[in-house]
Design a protein around this motif. Sequence first.
Motif, PDB file in Angstrom:
ATOM      1  N   SER A  32     -34.147 -32.425   3.938  1.00 16.69           N
ATOM      2  CA  SER A  32     -35.256 -32.554   4.299  1.00 16.69           C
ATOM      3  C   SER A  32     -35.528 -32.817   5.598  1.00 16.69           C
ATOM      4  N   THR A  33     -34.607 -33.423   6.417  1.00 15.96           N
ATOM      5  CA  THR A  33     -34.479 -33.546   7.914  1.00 15.96           C
ATOM      6  C   THR A  33     -34.283 -32.175   8.521  1.00 15.96           C
ATOM      7  N   LEU A  34     -33.589 -31.478   8.252  1.00 11.48           N
ATOM      8  CA  LEU A  34     -33.660 -30.048   8.751  1.00 11.48           C
ATOM      9  C   LEU A  34     -35.128 -29.233   8.565  1.00 11.48           C
ATOM     10  N   MET A  35     -35.669 -29.370   7.399  1.00 15.28           N
ATOM     11  CA  MET A  35     -36.956 -28.908   7.357  1.00 15.28           C
ATOM     12  C   MET A  35     -37.834 -29.422   8.100  1.00 15.28           C
ATOM     13  N   VAL A  36     -37.839 -30.765   8.453  1.00 16.32           N
ATOM     14  CA  VAL A  36     -38.827 -31.485   9.243  1.00 16.32           C
ATOM     15  C   VAL A  36     -38.732 -30.692  10.774  1.00 16.32           C
ATOM     16  N   PHE A  37     -37.380 -30.811  11.202  1.00 15.45           N
ATOM     17  CA  PHE A  37     -37.245 -30.208  12.585  1.00 15.45           C
ATOM     18  C   PHE A  37     -37.679 -28.696  12.613  1.00 15.45           C
ATOM     19  N   VAL A  38     -37.528 -27.946  11.631  1.00 19.37           N
ATOM     20  CA  VAL A  38     -38.053 -26.422  11.562  1.00 19.37           C
ATOM     21  C   VAL A  38     -39.364 -26.404  11.575  1.00 19.37           C
ATOM     22  N   MET A  39     -40.266 -27.106  10.903  1.00 15.29           N
ATOM     23  CA  MET A  39     -41.495 -27.223  11.006  1.00 15.29           C
ATOM     24  C   MET A  39     -42.077 -27.685  12.139  1.00 15.29           C
ATOM     25  N   VAL A  40     -41.403 -28.702  13.024  1.00 16.11           N
ATOM     26  CA  VAL A  40     -42.090 -29.132  14.152  1.00 16.11           C
ATOM     27  C   VAL A  40     -41.718 -28.082  15.284  1.00 16.11           C
ATOM     28  N   VAL A  41     -40.626 -27.402  15.216  1.00 18.09           N
ATOM     29  CA  VAL A  41     -40.644 -26.152  16.085  1.00 18.09           C
ATOM     30  C   VAL A  41     -41.592 -25.366  15.908  1.00 18.09           C
ATOM     31  N   PHE A  42     -41.871 -24.731  14.722  1.00 20.03           N
ATOM     32  CA  PHE A  42     -43.008 -23.904  14.305  1.00 20.03           C
ATOM     33  C   PHE A  42     -44.183 -24.396  14.905  1.00 20.03           C
ATOM     34  N   ALA A  43     -44.516 -25.535  14.593  1.00 22.23           N
ATOM     35  CA  ALA A  43     -45.840 -26.133  14.942  1.00 22.23           C
ATOM     36  C   ALA A  43     -45.931 -26.116  16.507  1.00 22.23           C
ATOM     37  N   ALA A  44     -45.155 -26.588  17.339  1.00 21.75           N
ATOM     38  CA  ALA A  44     -45.173 -26.643  18.562  1.00 21.75           C
ATOM     39  C   ALA A  44     -45.159 -25.180  19.230  1.00 21.75           C
ATOM     40  N   ALA A  45     -44.570 -24.203  18.930  1.00 18.16           N
ATOM     41  CA  ALA A  45     -44.760 -22.771  18.937  1.00 18.16           C
ATOM     42  C   ALA A  45     -46.270 -22.331  18.731  1.00 18.16           C
ATOM     43  N   PHE A  46     -46.708 -22.510  17.645  1.00 22.99           N
ATOM     44  CA  PHE A  46     -48.081 -22.210  17.442  1.00 22.99           C
ATOM     45  C   PHE A  46     -48.837 -22.898  18.223  1.00 22.99           C
TER      46      PHE A  46
END
Length: 66
Positions: A32-46
């Motif tokens: 769950s923690t890893l998925m949160v970090f991945v989504m944060v990176v995608f959102a920041a890039a977007f």
Amino acid sequence: MATKTNPFKFLEQVRSETSKVTWPTRRETMISTLMVFVMVVFAAAFFFIADQALGYAVGLIMNAGA
């Protein structure tokens, strides 16, 4: 109006309710923690790309009259 509860009785009830909670495993927590970090990176890039594109478009519009 609510009745007052003995503090020791309250703590006993809290302990009883806490024992009913289904706690996630270490693996589930890590995933769950890893998925949160991945989504944060995608959102920041977007939002970075969207901000750059909109800034460029506004710059073109503002300089069009010059």
